[in-house]
Design a protein around this motif. Structure first.
Motif, mmCIF file in Angstrom:
data_model
loop_
_atom_site.group_PDB
_atom_site.id
_atom_site.type_symbol
_atom_site.label_atom_id
_atom_site.label_comp_id
_atom_site.label_asym_id
_atom_site.label_seq_id
_atom_site.Cartn_x
_atom_site.Cartn_y
_atom_site.Cartn_z
ATOM 1 N N GLY A 39 0.819 -1.150 0.010
ATOM 2 C CA GLY A 39 -0.076 -0.065 0.142
ATOM 3 C C GLY A 39 0.854 1.252 0.035
ATOM 4 N N ASN A 40 2.022 1.355 0.990
ATOM 5 C CA ASN A 40 2.836 2.359 0.577
ATOM 6 C C ASN A 40 3.332 2.607 -0.591
ATOM 7 O OD1 ASN A 40 4.195 4.643 2.082
ATOM 8 N ND2 ASN A 40 6.021 3.136 2.090
ATOM 9 N N TYR A 41 3.872 1.493 -1.103
ATOM 10 C CA TYR A 41 4.831 1.827 -2.359
ATOM 11 C C TYR A 41 3.958 2.175 -3.394
ATOM 12 C CZ TYR A 41 8.218 0.850 -5.752
ATOM 13 O OH TYR A 41 9.081 1.051 -6.889
ATOM 14 N N THR A 42 2.638 1.590 -3.736
ATOM 15 C CA THR A 42 1.866 1.883 -4.785
ATOM 16 C C THR A 42 1.402 3.342 -4.728
ATOM 17 O OG1 THR A 42 -0.044 0.755 -3.556
ATOM 18 C CG2 THR A 42 1.172 -0.384 -5.223
ATOM 19 N N SER A 43 1.037 3.662 -3.342
ATOM 20 C CA SER A 43 0.571 5.142 -3.354
ATOM 21 C C SER A 43 1.979 6.046 -3.518
ATOM 22 C CB SER A 43 -0.017 5.436 -1.759
ATOM 23 O OG SER A 43 -1.187 4.622 -1.621
ATOM 24 N N SER A 44 2.857 5.793 -3.010
ATOM 25 C CA SER A 44 3.854 6.727 -3.334
ATOM 26 C C SER A 44 4.304 6.819 -4.658
ATOM 27 C CB SER A 44 5.033 6.346 -2.452
ATOM 28 O OG SER A 44 5.704 5.185 -2.838
ATOM 29 N N MET A 45 4.333 5.992 -5.382
ATOM 30 C CA MET A 45 4.504 5.782 -6.911
ATOM 31 C C MET A 45 3.306 6.469 -7.639
ATOM 32 S SD MET A 45 7.322 4.387 -8.105
ATOM 33 C CE MET A 45 7.999 5.410 -6.726
ATOM 34 N N LEU A 46 2.145 6.390 -7.204
ATOM 35 C CA LEU A 46 1.005 7.069 -7.762
ATOM 36 C C LEU A 46 1.445 8.592 -7.783
ATOM 37 C CD1 LEU A 46 -1.745 7.777 -9.145
ATOM 38 C CD2 LEU A 46 -2.791 7.306 -6.722
ATOM 39 N N MET A 47 1.564 9.158 -6.626
ATOM 40 C CA MET A 47 2.082 10.394 -6.456
ATOM 41 C C MET A 47 3.101 11.021 -7.128
ATOM 42 S SD MET A 47 0.651 10.879 -2.171
ATOM 43 C CE MET A 47 1.050 9.387 -1.476
ATOM 44 N N THR A 48 4.212 10.078 -7.033
ATOM 45 C CA THR A 48 5.317 10.388 -7.937
ATOM 46 C C THR A 48 5.210 10.724 -9.334
ATOM 47 O OG1 THR A 48 6.692 9.190 -6.481
ATOM 48 C CG2 THR A 48 7.724 9.536 -8.756
ATOM 49 N N THR B 13 -8.589 -3.512 -0.456
ATOM 50 C CA THR B 13 -9.161 -3.064 0.888
ATOM 51 C C THR B 13 -8.448 -1.867 1.241
ATOM 52 O OG1 THR B 13 -7.231 -4.417 2.151
ATOM 53 C CG2 THR B 13 -9.373 -5.473 1.633
ATOM 54 N N GLY B 14 -7.500 -1.447 0.581
ATOM 55 C CA GLY B 14 -6.964 -0.182 0.943
ATOM 56 C C GLY B 14 -7.292 0.929 0.033
ATOM 57 N N MET B 15 -8.116 0.805 -1.008
ATOM 58 C CA MET B 15 -8.577 1.742 -2.011
ATOM 59 C C MET B 15 -8.887 3.012 -1.346
ATOM 60 S SD MET B 15 -11.449 1.449 -4.883
ATOM 61 C CE MET B 15 -12.767 1.291 -3.956
ATOM 62 N N GLU B 16 -9.779 3.119 -0.320
ATOM 63 C CA GLU B 16 -10.227 4.386 0.269
ATOM 64 C C GLU B 16 -9.081 5.100 1.067
ATOM 65 O OE1 GLU B 16 -13.132 6.079 -0.204
ATOM 66 O OE2 GLU B 16 -13.620 4.300 -1.419
ATOM 67 N N PHE B 17 -8.337 4.312 1.759
ATOM 68 C CA PHE B 17 -7.275 4.928 2.416
ATOM 69 C C PHE B 17 -5.992 5.488 1.296
ATOM 70 C CE2 PHE B 17 -2.828 4.779 3.915
ATOM 71 C CZ PHE B 17 -2.850 5.618 5.077
ATOM 72 N N ALA B 18 -5.846 4.679 0.078
ATOM 73 C CA ALA B 18 -5.119 5.080 -0.767
ATOM 74 C C ALA B 18 -5.522 6.520 -1.488
ATOM 75 C CB ALA B 18 -4.946 4.364 -2.013
ATOM 76 N N SER B 19 -7.115 6.576 -1.808
ATOM 77 C CA SER B 19 -7.491 8.029 -2.237
ATOM 78 C C SER B 19 -7.436 9.076 -1.103
ATOM 79 C CB SER B 19 -9.024 7.557 -2.675
ATOM 80 O OG SER B 19 -9.848 7.552 -1.510
ATOM 81 N N ILE B 20 -7.630 8.931 0.243
ATOM 82 C CA ILE B 20 -7.483 9.879 0.906
ATOM 83 C C ILE B 20 -6.018 10.275 1.108
ATOM 84 C CG2 ILE B 20 -7.665 10.320 3.487
ATOM 85 C CD1 ILE B 20 -9.909 8.293 3.461
ATOM 86 N N GLU B 21 -5.159 9.494 1.030
ATOM 87 C CA GLU B 21 -3.628 9.690 1.073
ATOM 88 C C GLU B 21 -3.289 10.406 0.190
ATOM 89 O OE1 GLU B 21 -0.098 6.941 2.216
ATOM 90 O OE2 GLU B 21 -1.203 6.088 0.750
ATOM 91 N N THR B 22 -3.817 9.994 -1.236
ATOM 92 C CA THR B 22 -3.063 10.823 -2.277
ATOM 93 C C THR B 22 -3.808 12.282 -2.419
ATOM 94 O OG1 THR B 22 -3.249 8.669 -3.587
ATOM 95 C CG2 THR B 22 -3.383 10.812 -4.822
ATOM 96 N N LEU B 23 -5.274 12.424 -2.421
ATOM 97 C CA LEU B 23 -5.702 13.795 -2.183
ATOM 98 C C LEU B 23 -5.089 14.739 -1.313
ATOM 99 C CD1 LEU B 23 -9.617 12.486 -2.943
ATOM 100 C CD2 LEU B 23 -7.836 13.695 -4.361
ATOM 101 N N VAL B 24 -5.022 14.117 0.280
ATOM 102 C CA VAL B 24 -4.428 15.004 1.251
ATOM 103 C C VAL B 24 -2.905 15.463 0.899
ATOM 104 C CG1 VAL B 24 -3.781 15.238 3.475
ATOM 105 C CG2 VAL B 24 -5.820 14.312 2.817
ATOM 106 N N THR B 25 -2.126 14.456 0.187
ATOM 107 C CA THR B 25 -0.777 14.956 0.076
ATOM 108 C C THR B 25 -0.730 15.817 -1.298
ATOM 109 O OG1 THR B 25 -0.098 12.576 0.916
ATOM 110 C CG2 THR B 25 1.404 13.729 -0.683
ATOM 111 N N MET B 26 -1.444 15.691 -2.323
ATOM 112 C CA MET B 26 -1.458 16.420 -3.575
ATOM 113 C C MET B 26 -2.135 17.860 -3.062
ATOM 114 S SD MET B 26 0.281 14.585 -5.298
ATOM 115 C CE MET B 26 -0.038 15.782 -7.140
ATOM 116 N N HIS B 27 -3.073 17.993 -2.421
ATOM 117 C CA HIS B 27 -3.266 19.150 -1.800
ATOM 118 C C HIS B 27 -2.448 19.916 -1.233
ATOM 119 C CE1 HIS B 27 -6.363 22.036 -0.004
ATOM 120 N NE2 HIS B 27 -5.682 21.893 1.006
ATOM 121 N N HIS B 28 -1.735 19.540 -0.454
ATOM 122 C CA HIS B 28 -0.514 20.263 0.367
ATOM 123 C C HIS B 28 0.507 20.388 -0.545
ATOM 124 C CE1 HIS B 28 -2.426 20.385 4.015
ATOM 125 N NE2 HIS B 28 -2.822 19.062 4.197
#
Length: 184
Positions: free
Chosen positions: A9-18, A128-143
């Motif tokens: 979950g950490n790696y896929t989210s960080s790659m998405l944001m990258t 199972t982490g889909m909602e968490f990934a979307s929250i993590e991505t949106l909050v990070t990209m917002h900032h």
């Protein structure tokens, strides 16, 4: 199993944001003057100093989430085919259409129609982490888009899979506070 889920979950989210940062650098007008900065600035206007983002705020980040979905479509974090519609495609007898280039432009919400996009899987095997990934991505990209401006130090648009995608040379960027000058 828990460790696999946390690491994946950490790696896929960080790659998405990258890859989102890369995409927004390639098209800087989208960040500086376009919908991404605008929607995030509008959210921030109604917040007090230090107030956290709410569910309602995240639901307003439609353009930012469309960038995330398009990024996942073009550079899926899991093994998949690379897909791009060269022309508008309508399937006979169905209400399913694949528009040329982007699939998410005319969406009214952050939700995706069932089975039209499977970056997070589907059915009983949905992530199972889909909602968490979307929250993590949106909050990070917002900032990121509100606080910083950036430019790529390496314009080569090559990535490798080992086994997940990552930029071949990393993502060397020069970043500055929004108030500081940066040569773009």
């Amino acid at each position: 199993m828990t460790m696999v889920t946390l690491v994946a979950g950490n790696y896929t989210s960080s790659m998405l944001m990258t890859f989102m940062v890369r995409q927004l650098v390639i098209d800087p007008a989208t960040v500086r003057h376009g919908p991404s900065l605008q929607e995030n600035e509008e959210i921030e206007i109604n917040k007090g100093k230090g107030d956290a983002l709410t569910w309602e705020d995240l639901a307003k980040m439609k353009f930012t989430w469309r960038v995330a979905l398009e990024t996942l479509r073009t550079v899926p974090t899991l093994f998949s085919n690379f897909r791009r519609a060269m022309q508008d495609i309508d399937y006979d007898g169905t209400d399913t259409a694949v528009p040329k280039d982007g699939r998410f432009k005319n969406q009214s919400s952050v939700a995706v129609r069932p089975c039209s996009f499977v970056a997070f899987g589907g059915g009983p095997r949905i992530c199972t982490g889909m909602e968490f990934a979307s929250i993590e991505t949106l909050v990070t990209m917002h900032h990121l888009v509100r606080r910083f401006r950036w430019k790529l130090c390496c314009m080569e648009n090559t990535f490798v899979r080992d086994p997940l995608p990552s930029p071949l040379h990393g993502l060397p960027i020069e970043s500055k506070d929004r108030g500081s000058p940066i040569s773009m």
